[in-house]
Design an enzyme around this catalytic site. Structure first.
Site, short mmCIF file in Angstrom:
data_model
loop_
_atom_site.label_atom_id
_atom_site.label_comp_id
_atom_site.label_asym_id
_atom_site.label_seq_id
_atom_site.Cartn_x
_atom_site.Cartn_y
_atom_site.Cartn_z
N GLY A 78 0.82 -1.21 0.00
CA GLY A 78 0.00 0.00 0.00
C GLY A 78 0.85 1.26 0.00
O GLY A 78 1.89 1.31 0.65
N ARG A 80 0.53 -4.95 -5.35
CA ARG A 80 0.67 -6.21 -4.66
C ARG A 80 1.31 -7.19 -5.64
O ARG A 80 1.12 -7.08 -6.85
CB ARG A 80 -0.70 -6.76 -4.22
N ASP A 94 5.03 -4.72 6.37
CA ASP A 94 5.46 -6.02 6.85
C ASP A 94 5.55 -7.05 5.74
O ASP A 94 6.51 -7.82 5.66
CB ASP A 94 4.47 -6.50 7.94
N THR A 110 4.27 2.59 5.85
CA THR A 110 2.88 2.14 5.92
C THR A 110 2.13 3.03 6.89
O THR A 110 2.64 3.36 7.96
CB THR A 110 2.77 0.67 6.38
N ASP A 116 -0.26 2.16 8.60
CA ASP A 116 -0.86 1.34 9.67
C ASP A 116 -0.04 1.29 10.96
O ASP A 116 -0.57 0.90 12.01
CB ASP A 116 -1.06 -0.10 9.18
N ASP A 159 2.08 -0.83 11.81
CA ASP A 159 1.99 -2.21 12.30
C ASP A 159 3.27 -3.02 12.11
O ASP A 159 3.23 -4.26 12.13
CB ASP A 159 0.81 -2.93 11.62
N ARG A 202 -5.92 -1.52 8.50
CA ARG A 202 -5.92 -2.95 8.26
C ARG A 202 -6.20 -3.71 9.56
O ARG A 202 -7.25 -3.50 10.15
CB ARG A 202 -4.59 -3.40 7.61
#
Length: 325
Positions: A15, A76, A107, A129, A131, A133, A175
């Site tokens: 992303g 992707r 990740d 990212t 996120d 994460d 996400r």
């Protein structure tokens, strides 16, 4: 090396995130100033597999720092989940004569780095990212911009929900992680926040009970923040309205949080991480992730980085609740 020059590849994967362009700019200009040749790889790992490349010059990254998205484009790449795809990507790396590959992504992108490193590729990861994460770093490029986009939306929704004495249920991206939602809930003064990390602990019935309690205390409008990983935002809004009788509106921000001009915080981290990624290759570092922890940048071995775990401090939720009363 070609003509004695170190040759570095750079790609963005997964992303997109605001600040990726600032990282690309830093990689290109640091590389050129260190007498390196920088190769831009288009569309992430699929571009590496297909040899979709362009040599990047300093002028190619002029005026891109304040643009969202990524000039290299991203995608992707299911092929990187296969042995054949990984082997082909590693083969193209060698055919191009690269001395290092800088991957800006999340990740999943770093797992691609690990797979390539096992086939002789020197992969250096930059965490990009929204996120937040990635377990090995306290900061990821794009997070601050995404939070500020969410907060701006919350403030606007507050205006209208207050005027109509409504409840607003707002879904944030992220996400499977609740960092954006938690930060937006706290800075936006939300009455409740639902994140994947607390799934099953905080139920819709508890949210409704809180809203009814707030109304009994004279509060005429409410804000509920829902993380993408929880979902069910429209359904929750309908349930709140049906049970409480309070007009309730659902708003899903979605990909709005992926775009926009990156904040100074994102540009700063992206610029430093891009510089440090190139420096790592020139210093002979192999297969590392550029991380930011405890106020300092550091390089973490990719295997160690991917074995780390991370969770949201539950005290954040306690503070959101405490300050909403």
């Amino acid at each position: 090396m070609e003509n004695g020059k170190v040759k570095i590849g750079v790609l963005t994967s997964g992303g997109d995130a605001p600040g990726m362009n600032a990282a690309i700019r830093a990689v290109v200009r640091t590389g050129i100033n260190k007498d390196c040749k920088v190769i831009g790889i288009h569309k992430g790992y699929i571009g590496l597999i297909n040899g979709d490349i362009t040599e990047l010059k300093s002028k190619d990254v002029s005026d891109i720092m304040n643009r969202g998205g990524t000039i290299l484009h991203t995608a992707r790449c299911p092929e990187m989940m296969t042995e054949e795809g990984i082997s082909r990507a590693a083969a193209i790396y060698n055919i191009l004569g690269l001395d290092g590959l800088i991957v800006i992504g999340g990740d999943g992108s770093f797992r691609g780095c690990k797979a390539l490193s096992e086939r002789g590729v020197n992969a250096i990861g930059i965490p990009g990212t929204i996120d937040l994460d990635i377990s090995c770093t306290e900061y990821t490029i794009g997070f601050d911009t995404a939070v500020n986009t969410g907060l701006d939306a919350i403030r606007k929704l507050r205006d209208t929900s207050s005027s109509h004495e409504r409840c607003s249920v707002v879904e944030m991206m992220g996400r499977d992680a609740g960092y954006i939602a938690m930060w937006c809930a706290m800075t936006g003064g939300a009455e409740e926040v639902l994140i994947p990390e607390s799934k099953g602990v905080i139920t819709s019935d508890m949210v409704i009970e809180q809203i009814l309690m707030n109304r009994s205390k004279g509060k005429r409008h409410n804000l509920v923040v829902v993380a993408e990983g929880v979902g069910g935002t429209v359904k929750l809004a309908k349930k709140i309205q049906d049970i409480t009788g309070i007009q309730t509106r659902a708003t899903v921000l979605g990909h709005l949080q992926r775009g926009g001009v990156p904040t100074a915080v994102d540009c700063m981290h992206a610029s430093m991480m891009g510089y440090l990624a190139v420096k790592a290759i020139l210093d002979g570092e192999k297969n590392k992730i550029v991380a930011f922890n405890r106020g300092r940048y550091e390089l973490i071995d990719i295997n160690t980085a991917l074995s780390m775990t991370k969770k949201i401090d539950s005290e954040y939720y306690d503070v959101v609740k405490l300050l909403s009363i």
